[in-house]
Write an enzyme that holds these catalytic residues in place. Structure first.
Site, PDB file in Angstrom:
ATOM      1  N   CYS A  82      54.401 -76.455 -60.488  1.00  0.00           N
ATOM      2  CA  CYS A  82      54.951 -76.901 -61.778  1.00  0.00           C
ATOM      3  C   CYS A  82      53.890 -77.637 -62.588  1.00  0.00           C
ATOM      4  CB  CYS A  82      56.139 -77.834 -61.558  1.00  0.00           C
ATOM      5  SG  CYS A  82      57.667 -76.975 -61.253  1.00  0.00           S
ATOM      6  N   ASP A 133      73.820 -90.507 -50.949  1.00  0.00           N
ATOM      7  CA  ASP A 133      73.167 -91.649 -50.307  1.00  0.00           C
ATOM      8  C   ASP A 133      73.984 -92.923 -50.449  1.00  0.00           C
ATOM      9  OD1 ASP A 133      70.891 -93.044 -49.028  1.00  0.00           O
ATOM     10  OD2 ASP A 133      70.698 -93.967 -51.010  1.00  0.00           O
TER      11      ASP A 133
END
Length: 166
Positions: A82, A133
């Site tokens: 990227c 999380d």
């Protein structure tokens, strides 16, 4: 090449068939945007506690939103080929089904020579992973589903809307 036909030319390989970052030097700067969507399914009690602000780690969706924005800005550090892209906007919206699922919609914008699809996808996944999380102590069975590029515009390949390819 039409939107519905895959490009068979693999641009991330050089003439020695080794990985390379695509050279975008000659491309024109244009406005580009991408929208990614995804979802996280959980126990109904988990969603209820998120909605009521009863998660001990804090405001789950506020933290997930910031995490997604931060991730979009770090995409080139996570995905090897990227390009580093200056983002002009990242916006994340959450909704839910009032039962057991939170939906994330991420829109990323830039004025650049290459698109922001990967930034939108990374932001979406990171936002959903942050929800996981923050809630995993009470619900380890949460499942991330259906994260995909919903829409992109700008650049040489034009406009894409998920589900409209022939």
């Amino acid at each position: 090449m039409s939107e519905s036909q895959p490009n068979d030319q693999l641009t991330h390989f050089n003439d020695q068939d080794r990985a390379r970052m695509v050279d975008v030097t000659a491309k024109a700067v244009t406005f580009r945007q991408a929208t990614a969507v995804g979802e996280i399914k959980m126990q109904p009690e988990t969603l209820q506690r998120i909605q009521q602000g009863q998660i001990k780690k804090g405001d789950v969706l506020a933290v997930a939103q910031v995490a997604g924005i931060m991730a979009a800005k770090k995409t080139s550090e996570l995905i090897p080929m990227c390009h580093l892209i200056p983002l002009t906007g990242v916006d994340i919206h959450f909704s839910d089904n009032q039962k057991d699922t939170i939906y994330a919609t991420v829109q990323v914008k830039t004025k650049n020579v290459t698109g922001v699809e990967m930034e939108a996808l990374i932001a979406c996944q990171t936002a959903l992973l942050t929800i996981y999380d923050m809630c995993k102590a009470m619900d380890r069975g949460m499942v991330l589903n259906n994260c995909h590029l919903q829409e992109k515009s700008g650049g040489k390949s034009g406009h894409f809307v998920y589900g409209t390819e022939a």
